[in-house]
Enzyme design. Structure first.
Site, PDB file in Angstrom:
ATOM      1  N   GLY A  46       0.833   5.614   0.936  1.00  0.00           N
ATOM      2  CA  GLY A  46       0.147   6.766   1.515  1.00  0.00           C
ATOM      3  C   GLY A  46       0.922   8.035   1.247  1.00  0.00           C
ATOM      4  N   ASP A  48      -5.662  11.662  14.722  1.00  0.00           N
ATOM      5  CA  ASP A  48      -6.056  11.393  13.331  1.00  0.00           C
ATOM      6  C   ASP A  48      -6.931  10.148  13.257  1.00  0.00           C
ATOM      7  OD1 ASP A  48      -6.160  11.917  10.603  1.00  0.00           O
ATOM      8  OD2 ASP A  48      -4.278  10.865  10.164  1.00  0.00           O
ATOM      9  N   MET A  92       2.928   9.719   3.173  1.00  0.00           N
ATOM     10  CA  MET A  92       4.272   9.776   3.740  1.00  0.00           C
ATOM     11  C   MET A  92       5.128   8.571   3.402  1.00  0.00           C
ATOM     12  SD  MET A  92       3.885  11.058   7.676  1.00  0.00           S
ATOM     13  CE  MET A  92       5.473  10.382   8.128  1.00  0.00           C
ATOM     14  N   GLY A 126       0.846  -1.200   0.000  1.00  0.00           N
ATOM     15  CA  GLY A 126       0.000   0.000   0.000  1.00  0.00           C
ATOM     16  C   GLY A 126       0.872   1.238   0.000  1.00  0.00           C
ATOM     17  N   VAL A 185       3.958   0.858   2.325  1.00  0.00           N
ATOM     18  CA  VAL A 185       3.911  -0.254   3.272  1.00  0.00           C
ATOM     19  C   VAL A 185       4.027  -1.560   2.493  1.00  0.00           C
ATOM     20  CG1 VAL A 185       2.627  -1.389   5.128  1.00  0.00           C
ATOM     21  CG2 VAL A 185       2.433   1.082   4.830  1.00  0.00           C
TER      22      VAL A 185
END
Length: 254
Positions: free
Chosen positions: A3, A117, A5, A1, A8
């Site tokens: 994102g 968050d 930042m 995955g 993964v």
């Protein structure tokens, strides 16, 4: 995955013969002190939290010029994926998922960590229906200022009014975001939406949410009251703690 930042990867821990998730900071951020600090903070905060409803952190380090975190691999789907594919949850399921998020927050808050968050994208449900809260990447110890000099961090639809203002946050900010997640679990929608983050933030600050039962009439009135209390505009209007909110959900779930 992938994102904003980090990427993964699914990997194998050859020492212990188990599958793990390895989060690697994007190379373009490896020389950015602010991003490195956020990444380091995620490993530090989550690494100190051992709880069945929090994704475990096993290791961290630097490799090939970038930073990584090794964590528990949870085989499951995010709450966001479940809502998108299945729509609103049955009320008992929504209550169960939310109570597990609150168990994670109760433990984190007792250890001085505010998540900051909470959103369905950061909550994973495994095959047994156990909820795991992930991504303490913008968590801070204790009440604190915004992460980036007043900029809004997190996803606008789940931000508390004080986060939208760039004001200090505390435990009740996480409870507000949890109230939004519960609302979305029950209705398949978030209470505030808009074209831009600023437009959504303004609604958090000024617009009164309607109870989930206006969308799904079968939702009990008491559950409306829990959601609306969690979504109080001022921290003083909300639940005092994750335990308090959990107690009310337990009573409704009986």
């Amino acid at each position: 995955g992938s994102g904003g930042m980090a990427d993964v990867w699914l990997a194998e821990d050859q020492e212990l013969g188990r599958r793990v998730a390895v989060k690697i900071l994007h190379e373009r951020y490896a020389n950015d002190d602010q991003f490195v600090e956020r990444f380091r903070r995620e490993a530090t905060h989550a690494g100190g939290l051992s709880h069945p409803n929090i994704v475990s952190i096993y290791d961290r380090g630097v490799a090939e010029g970038s930073y990584y975190i090794v964590m528990e691999y949870v085989e499951g789907r995010t709450l966001k994926e479940l809502i998108v594919t299945r729509g609103p949850c049955p009320t008992p399921v929504a209550i169960s998922y939310t109570r597990q998020i609150l168990a994670a927050l109760r433990y984190a808050h007792r250890n001085g960590i505010i998540h900051r968050d909470i959103k369905p994208h950061n909550v994973i449900v495994d095959r047994e229906g156990r909820v795991k809260v992930a991504d303490f990447g913008i968590a801070r110890g204790g009440a604190s200022e915004m992460t980036e000099a007043g900029s809004i961090v997190g996803t606008a639809q789940y931000l508390s009014p004080e986060q939208a203002r760039g004001a200090p946050v505390d435990e009740s900010s996480d409870l507000y975001s949890t109230g939004i997640v519960l609302y979305e679990l029950l209705t398949g929608k978030v209470p505030f939406n808009g074209e831009t983050p600023v437009e959504i933030a303004m609604k958090h600050l000024s617009q009164a949410p309607e109870g989930p039962s206006t969308i799904r009439p079968e939702i009990p009135h008491d559950l409306d009251l829990v959601v609306l209390r969690a979504l109080g505009k001022e921290p003083a209007d909300r639940y005092r703690s994750a335990s308090d909110m959990d107690r009310d959900l337990e009573l409704i779930g009986r």
